[in-house]
Design a protein around this motif. Structure first.
Motif, short mmCIF file in Angstrom:
data_model
loop_
_atom_site.label_atom_id
_atom_site.label_comp_id
_atom_site.label_asym_id
_atom_site.label_seq_id
_atom_site.Cartn_x
_atom_site.Cartn_y
_atom_site.Cartn_z
N UNK A 155 -18.26 -173.15 -77.52
CA UNK A 155 -19.59 -173.75 -77.47
C UNK A 155 -20.47 -173.16 -78.57
N UNK A 156 -21.16 -174.03 -79.30
CA UNK A 156 -22.11 -173.56 -80.31
C UNK A 156 -23.45 -173.32 -79.62
N UNK A 157 -24.00 -172.13 -79.82
CA UNK A 157 -25.26 -171.75 -79.18
C UNK A 157 -26.44 -172.05 -80.10
N UNK A 158 -27.55 -172.40 -79.54
CA UNK A 158 -28.73 -172.66 -80.37
C UNK A 158 -29.17 -171.39 -81.10
N UNK A 159 -29.65 -171.55 -82.31
CA UNK A 159 -30.07 -170.41 -83.12
C UNK A 159 -31.44 -169.93 -82.69
N UNK A 160 -31.57 -168.58 -82.44
CA UNK A 160 -32.86 -167.97 -82.11
C UNK A 160 -33.04 -166.73 -82.97
N UNK A 161 -34.18 -166.60 -83.58
CA UNK A 161 -34.42 -165.50 -84.52
C UNK A 161 -34.36 -164.13 -83.86
N UNK A 162 -34.72 -164.06 -82.57
CA UNK A 162 -34.77 -162.75 -81.92
C UNK A 162 -33.44 -162.33 -81.31
N UNK A 163 -32.43 -163.16 -81.41
CA UNK A 163 -31.12 -162.79 -80.84
C UNK A 163 -30.47 -161.69 -81.70
N UNK A 164 -29.94 -160.66 -81.08
CA UNK A 164 -29.27 -159.61 -81.85
C UNK A 164 -27.94 -160.11 -82.41
N UNK A 165 -27.58 -159.56 -83.57
CA UNK A 165 -26.28 -159.92 -84.15
C UNK A 165 -25.22 -159.02 -83.55
N UNK A 166 -23.99 -159.40 -83.74
CA UNK A 166 -22.88 -158.66 -83.17
C UNK A 166 -22.13 -159.50 -82.15
N UNK A 167 -21.32 -158.85 -81.33
CA UNK A 167 -20.47 -159.56 -80.37
C UNK A 167 -20.49 -158.87 -79.02
N UNK A 168 -20.34 -159.69 -77.97
CA UNK A 168 -20.21 -159.19 -76.61
C UNK A 168 -18.99 -159.86 -75.97
N UNK A 169 -18.11 -159.03 -75.42
CA UNK A 169 -16.91 -159.53 -74.73
C UNK A 169 -17.08 -159.24 -73.24
N UNK A 170 -16.86 -160.27 -72.42
CA UNK A 170 -16.95 -160.09 -70.96
C UNK A 170 -15.59 -160.43 -70.36
#
Length: 632
Positions: free
Chosen positions: A158-173
């Motif tokens: 899924x492509x997520x909407x772009x938000x300027x305040x979102x941190x870069x990097x990755x999260x694995x759950x």
């Protein structure tokens, strides 16, 4: 997807269908040592992502966080380079595919620890569902992406909407598989993260519960390699490294040896074991690659003789095997092994030459390892002769001390032979070295070839010549008795001589001469061979008649021997007594009884018992015959 053209008259080639559960089972059972490595693989992905980001942003944060989530799952977040939707499709649509991103970022694969797809796939060993949410640090204008993979081999992207305040990097759950939730427990994760990532140059932390719903972040990585960190002085460094050895290897070392091989980017330390270990009883080491733990028991880092040290090293230029738990045996490992062996050897030589308290402790504890090295190293061989202790008939001495006292180093080649001759040799002042323990005979054989050393095995003549001869008058008196004694044991391939020696309570000793025994073996072979081979073998021993293989030396100071040689006994009792002494001497010498020897003992005992008790059926007034007469 484009397929290759179909062969003439056939159907188009088809892509393989892969059962993901089967692949995961293959990884768990045959590639990885167990489910625990999933933490290492996730850490490797995070480290690679941070490395890639820092290629563009040298000051970018380097953090990895592990925290538990509701339902028993696990969440792993890094401040790495992140993924765009296109990169996610490229990397994750086919698990294990390499990425073009490395070239785009200008970073070679040598800077990375693992491969993203395979690393993520390993999480299926403990999880039924893997969710990856990522935002690119390089393409800040690109939207984020969420990839969800399932154990049945399907995935959603899924492509997520772009938000300027979102941190870069990755999260694995990770959502745990049935009966695998204990692998995602925060306490277990903290221990595994510390084990695999303790030396990573990243801020790696795990959120652990404190009770009453309170939680705290616990850092599991160290900012610097312990052996490269700055300390107040050498004593503080020695203390810190000893404590590090206790935590990681479980023992307090005698000392440590610094290691460095710049050609393969290796640094580390070798810890000297505080207790002796048998040859081949070790030889595995704790190895990190690019500061990630490769394994706690990695073999092949040092040669076999270096079993008295355990190493902890980190390297950039060595290659791991497919499982990333051992080192790939290539030229780089060969270079590293030779360099490390040279450094451990140099330290050992310098320490022994110093003659310090540490040197004495090293000899006391690891003399077997020093002997092992001396077998392959001439410089150590010469030094070993000066410092290694040997059991001798004059107490514990070095070979140099033996040579100084006697000129020639005379040694036995077995413990049994030493035990046989030691009492007599010690009483007569003959200096003999016990070389019956591991490495000793081979070490002395090598030393015999060195200039200035006179080393040879013990011969029967060495013992015989130091035994006191009886007086000439006594020797004349015993001529007939000695001839009769030799005749009594001639069929046992033995001759009899009479000497005087201490201790007096030892009636006889058995001496063997290897040269005579060899000549007798050749003589037997000549008799059994045909004319051609018999002539060849006879030529090897021309002019040297084989003597008896064994020599029974009777002690003329022993009362029993003197009574036997007095000639008062009947001939059959005399022969039985001699043959019984022969078998007793064989047993005292530690030699195995041959079938002929066992039969000899039985026959001799029968004759001696008959002589002492009387013939069968005539046991005397208190025996069966007298009792029967009374009844009649």
């Amino acid at each position: 997807m484009t397929h290759p053209p179909a062969p003439a008259g056939g159907e188009a080639a088809q892509a393989f269908q892969v059962d993901l559960r089967g692949v995961v089972d293959l990884l768990a059972r045959h590639l990885y040592s167990g489910p625990r490595v999933y933490v290492r693989e996730l850490l490797q992905n995070a480290v690679d992502a941070v490395t890639a980001r820092r290629a563009h942003e040298p000051d970018a944060p380097a953090r990895v966080r592990f925290r538990g989530v509701d339902g028993g799952g696990l969440e792993v977040t890094d401040t790495g380079v992140g993924l765009t939707p296109d990169e996610a499709r490229e990397l994750l649509a086919t698990v294990g595919r390499s990425s073009k991103r490395d070239l785009e970022l200008g970073v070679g694969r040598a800077e990375f620890l693992g491969q993203f797809g395979i690393g993520l796939l390993s999480a299926f060993m403990v999880a039924d569902r893997i969710e990856l949410e990522s935002r690119s640090a390089v393409h800040r204008d690109a939207p984020g992406v969420r990839w969800v993979g399932h154990a049945d081999g399907t995935y959603d992207l899924t492509v997520l909407p772009r938000r300027d305040d979102d941190p870069v990097g990755s999260t694995v759950r990770l959502a745990p598989r049935q009966d695998m939730d204990h692998w995602l427990d925060p306490g277990t994760v903290a221990e595994l993260a510390r084990e695999f990532g303790a030396l990573l140059p990243l801020d790696v932390a795990v959120e652990v519960p404190l009770g009453d719903e309170a939680r705290a972040w616990r850092r599991v990585s160290e900012p610097e390699l312990p052996w490269r960190a700055a300390y107040a002085d050498d004593a503080a460094r020695d203390h810190a490294l000893a404590r590090y050895c206790e935590r990681t290897l479980g023992f307090t070392p005698l000392t440590h040896v610094d290691l460095e091989v710049p050609l393969v980017g290796l640094t580390g330390v070798a810890f000297v074991l505080p207790t002796a270990v048998p040859p081949g009883g070790g030889g595995t080491h704790r190895v990190h690659l690019k500061r990630m733990l490769l394994g706690e028991r990695v073999a092949g880092l040092l040669p076999d003789w270096a079993f008295y040290v355990r190493c902890v090293v980190d390297a950039d230029g060595l290659r791991p095997t497919a499982s990333r738990e051992q080192l790939y045996d290539d030229e780089a490992l060969l270079v590293a092994r030779d360099a490390l062996a040279a450094q451990v050897r140099t330290w050992t030589l310098d320490t022994l030459r110093a003659g310090s308290a540490l040197a004495r402790e090293l000899v006391r504890t690891h003399h077997l390892a020093i002997r092992s090295l001396a077998l392959v190293d001439d410089e150590m061989l010469d030094l070993a002769a000066q410092v290694l202790p040997f059991e001798t008939t004059d107490g514990t001495l070095t070979l140099a001390e033996v040579a100084q006292q006697g000129g020639t180093v005379v040694h036995t080649t077995s413990v049994e032979e030493y035990r046989r001759v030691a009492p007599v040799a010690r009483a007569q002042g003959l200096l003999v070295v016990n070389a019956g323990y591991v490495y000793d005979a081979d070490l002395l054989a090598r030393l015999a070839g060195r200039r200035g050393w006179d080393v040879r095995p013990l011969r029967a003549a060495d013992v015989a010549q130091v035994l006191d001869r009886v007086e000439p008058q006594r020797e004349l008196e015993l001529l007939d008795a000695v001839d009769a004694a030799t005749s009594a044991v001639r069929d046992l391939d033995c001759e009899v001589v009479v000497r005087r020696f201490a201790p007096a309570d030892l009636p006889a000793v058995l001496l063997q001469d290897r040269d005579d025994e060899h000549r007798r073996d050749v003589a037997r072979a000549v008799e059994a061979a045909d004319d051609l081979w018999g002539g060849v073998l006879a030529g090897l021993t021309a002019g040297s008649a084989p003597a008896p293989a064994r020599r029974l030396v009777l002690n003329d100071t022993n009362p029993t021997v003197r009574r036997l040689l007095a000639g008062a006994a009947r001939p059959e009792v005399f022969a039985a007594g001699l043959r019984s002494m022969y078998v007793t001497a064989v047993l005292l010498a530690g030699e195995p009884l041959r079938a002929q020897d066992a039969a000899t003992m039985t026959a001799a005992m029968t004759v001696l018992l008959d002589a002492g008790l009387g013939p069968e059926g005539a046991t005397g007034a208190t025996g069966t015959v007298a009792h029967e007469e009374e009844e009649r």
